[in-house]
Enzyme design. Structure first.
Site, PDB file in Angstrom:
ATOM      1  N   LYS A   6      -7.321  13.616   2.788  1.00  7.21           N
ATOM      2  CA  LYS A   6      -7.863  12.835   3.918  1.00  7.21           C
ATOM      3  C   LYS A   6      -7.046  13.064   5.187  1.00  7.21           C
ATOM      4  O   LYS A   6      -7.607  13.322   6.243  1.00  7.21           O
ATOM      5  CB  LYS A   6      -7.842  11.325   3.584  1.00  7.21           C
ATOM      6  CG  LYS A   6      -8.676  10.940   2.383  1.00  7.21           C
ATOM      7  CD  LYS A   6      -8.765   9.426   2.220  1.00  7.21           C
ATOM      8  CE  LYS A   6      -7.453   8.740   1.892  1.00  7.21           C
ATOM      9  NZ  LYS A   6      -6.897   9.065   0.569  1.00  7.21           N
ATOM     10  N   ARG A  28     -10.533   0.183   2.181  1.00  6.88           N
ATOM     11  CA  ARG A  28     -10.023   0.400   0.833  1.00  6.88           C
ATOM     12  C   ARG A  28     -10.489  -0.637  -0.163  1.00  6.88           C
ATOM     13  O   ARG A  28     -10.224  -0.498  -1.356  1.00  6.88           O
ATOM     14  CB  ARG A  28      -8.508   0.313   0.913  1.00  6.88           C
ATOM     15  CG  ARG A  28      -7.872   1.542   0.290  1.00  6.88           C
ATOM     16  CD  ARG A  28      -6.879   2.151   0.869  1.00  6.88           C
ATOM     17  NE  ARG A  28      -5.682   2.569   0.320  1.00  6.88           N
ATOM     18  CZ  ARG A  28      -4.908   3.410   0.985  1.00  6.88           C
ATOM     19  NH1 ARG A  28      -5.265   3.859   2.149  1.00  6.88           N
ATOM     20  NH2 ARG A  28      -3.796   3.798   0.478  1.00  6.88           N
ATOM     21  N   ARG A  62       3.883  16.769  -2.585  1.00  6.59           N
ATOM     22  CA  ARG A  62       3.704  16.512  -1.150  1.00  6.59           C
ATOM     23  C   ARG A  62       5.030  16.143  -0.480  1.00  6.59           C
ATOM     24  O   ARG A  62       5.828  15.388  -1.004  1.00  6.59           O
ATOM     25  CB  ARG A  62       2.712  15.369  -0.952  1.00  6.59           C
ATOM     26  CG  ARG A  62       2.526  14.990   0.496  1.00  6.59           C
ATOM     27  CD  ARG A  62       1.280  14.187   0.701  1.00  6.59           C
ATOM     28  NE  ARG A  62       1.379  12.836   0.199  1.00  6.59           N
ATOM     29  CZ  ARG A  62       0.402  11.936   0.306  1.00  6.59           C
ATOM     30  NH1 ARG A  62      -0.748  12.280   0.839  1.00  6.59           N
ATOM     31  NH2 ARG A  62       0.560  10.729  -0.163  1.00  6.59           N
ATOM     32  N   ARG A 117       7.543  11.041   0.362  1.00  8.13           N
ATOM     33  CA  ARG A 117       7.234   9.639   0.634  1.00  8.13           C
ATOM     34  C   ARG A 117       7.746   8.772  -0.509  1.00  8.13           C
ATOM     35  O   ARG A 117       7.655   9.171  -1.670  1.00  8.13           O
ATOM     36  CB  ARG A 117       5.715   9.462   0.755  1.00  8.13           C
ATOM     37  CG  ARG A 117       5.186   9.740   2.129  1.00  8.13           C
ATOM     38  CD  ARG A 117       3.691   9.724   2.228  1.00  8.13           C
ATOM     39  NE  ARG A 117       3.020   8.599   1.591  1.00  8.13           N
ATOM     40  CZ  ARG A 117       1.730   8.313   1.761  1.00  8.13           C
ATOM     41  NH1 ARG A 117       0.991   9.060   2.557  1.00  8.13           N
ATOM     42  NH2 ARG A 117       1.181   7.296   1.151  1.00  8.13           N
ATOM     43  N   ARG A 165      -1.096   3.517  -7.357  1.00  8.28           N
ATOM     44  CA  ARG A 165      -2.037   3.752  -6.251  1.00  8.28           C
ATOM     45  C   ARG A 165      -3.373   4.283  -6.764  1.00  8.28           C
ATOM     46  O   ARG A 165      -4.426   3.912  -6.260  1.00  8.28           O
ATOM     47  CB  ARG A 165      -1.424   4.746  -5.252  1.00  8.28           C
ATOM     48  CG  ARG A 165      -0.275   4.101  -4.464  1.00  8.28           C
ATOM     49  CD  ARG A 165       0.697   5.132  -3.947  1.00  8.28           C
ATOM     50  NE  ARG A 165       0.115   5.976  -2.934  1.00  8.28           N
ATOM     51  CZ  ARG A 165       0.479   7.237  -2.728  1.00  8.28           C
ATOM     52  NH1 ARG A 165       1.396   7.806  -3.485  1.00  8.28           N
ATOM     53  NH2 ARG A 165      -0.069   7.933  -1.771  1.00  8.28           N
TER      54      ARG A 165
HETATM   55  P1  AMP Z   1      -1.847   5.831   2.661  1.00  4.93           P
HETATM   56  O1  AMP Z   1      -0.974   6.577   3.592  1.00  4.93           O
HETATM   57  O2  AMP Z   1      -3.257   5.698   3.141  1.00  4.93           O
HETATM   58  O3  AMP Z   1      -1.756   6.357   1.245  1.00  4.93           O
HETATM   59  O4  AMP Z   1      -1.290   4.336   2.617  1.00  4.93           O
HETATM   60  C1  AMP Z   1       0.015   4.062   2.179  1.00  4.93           C
HETATM   61  C2  AMP Z   1       0.145   2.615   1.754  1.00  4.93           C
HETATM   62  O5  AMP Z   1      -0.150   1.751   2.877  1.00  4.93           O
HETATM   63  C3  AMP Z   1      -0.838   2.157   0.680  1.00  4.93           C
HETATM   64  O6  AMP Z   1      -0.406   2.476  -0.632  1.00  4.93           O
HETATM   65  C4  AMP Z   1      -0.866   0.652   0.939  1.00  4.93           C
HETATM   66  O7  AMP Z   1       0.315   0.020   0.471  1.00  4.93           O
HETATM   67  C5  AMP Z   1      -0.846   0.599   2.448  1.00  4.93           C
HETATM   68  N1  AMP Z   1      -2.212   0.674   3.019  1.00  4.93           N
HETATM   69  C6  AMP Z   1      -2.680   1.617   3.875  1.00  4.93           C
HETATM   70  N2  AMP Z   1      -3.962   1.368   4.196  1.00  4.93           N
HETATM   71  C7  AMP Z   1      -4.308   0.259   3.518  1.00  4.93           C
HETATM   72  C8  AMP Z   1      -5.524  -0.486   3.419  1.00  4.93           C
HETATM   73  N3  AMP Z   1      -6.634  -0.138   4.097  1.00  4.93           N
HETATM   74  N4  AMP Z   1      -5.533  -1.590   2.622  1.00  4.93           N
HETATM   75  C9  AMP Z   1      -4.427  -1.973   1.939  1.00  4.93           C
HETATM   76  N5  AMP Z   1      -3.261  -1.309   1.977  1.00  4.93           N
HETATM   77  C10 AMP Z   1      -3.193  -0.191   2.765  1.00  4.93           C
END
Ligand code: AMP
Length: 215
Positions: free
Chosen positions: A13, A88, A125, A157, A168
């Protein structure tokens, strides 16, 4: 044009959104990036979400939607945005509809990829802490630990560890996968094969956007 990009963690993404934001001249709005920046800055928001993020759990819906509303109200988002990592949950999808009003979300891109493939991608990653560029462990910048674009530190990360990856992906199946039906029933969903090289995935997304008459 409001595009929502869905897909498992590691489906590509972020990589695709950077490319699409450039070609469609709309901002890439990644809730994960916004929260990581808040953690790095040590702001109140960052302090509130750090432990949840590190564990791979989802941050609460109200907080996320406040972050999104704030970001979409900024002037660079007046012509649209690419939403990466939001929505999400069903609650977020409903709240986004209420926030946007009519005409709402233009299209939802589902980057489809098998769980085994994303697990390997996530473990490999690496990411630049400064500019967010994504690398894999065999890239020169990942090996040297220095981003070739900005000179920032390239790291893994904290939520790309085996335990957090599992949490996740579970959260994706439980909370996010139901959104596919939600958006499909609204006629908005387009599924793209995410198991292709980066250019081919972008090409398929471009073709879908054109087919919808969005450009
Ligand atoms: P990502 O970079 O999109 O994988 O997001 C990293 C982390 O941020 C996720 O594992 C959640 O802890 C938090 N996060 C990001 N976007 C959301 C969302 N829309 N709803 C809930 N938690 C989020």
């Amino acid at each position: 044009m409001i595009l929502v990009v869905l897909g498992k963690q590691g489906a590509g993404k972020g990589t695709q959104c950077v490319r699409l934001a450039e070609s469609y001249r709309i901002p890439h709005v990644s809730t994960g990036d916004i929260l990581r920046a808040a953690v790095k800055a040590g702001s109140d928001l960052g302090l509130e979400v750090k432990a949840i993020m590190d564990a791979g759990q989802l941050v609460n819906d109200d907080l996320i939607m406040r972050v999104v509303a704030d970001r979409l109200s900024q002037s660079d988002a007046h012509n649209g945005a690419l939403l990466d990592g939001c929505t999400r949950t069903l609650a977020q999808a409903e709240s986004l509809e209420a926030l946007l009003g009519e005409p709402g979300v233009s299209m939802v891109i589902n980057l489809d990829i098998a769980t085994e493939l994303v697990t390997a991608r996530l473990s490999a990653r690496r990411v630049c802490q400064e500019c967010g560029t994504i690398y894999t462990e065999s890239d020169i910048s990942a090996i040297s630990g220095t981003c070739e674009k900005c000179g920032g530190d390239v790291v893994q990360r904290p939520d790309d560890t085996p335990d957090a990856i599992r949490t996740r992906l579970d959260a994706y199946e439980r909370d996010t996968a139901p959104l596919l039906d939600f958006y499909s029933s609204r006629g908005l969903l387009v599924t793209i094969n995410g198991d292709q090289d980066i250019e081919s995935v972008t090409g398929d997304i471009d073709a879908a956007i054109t087919k919808r008459g969005l450009r």
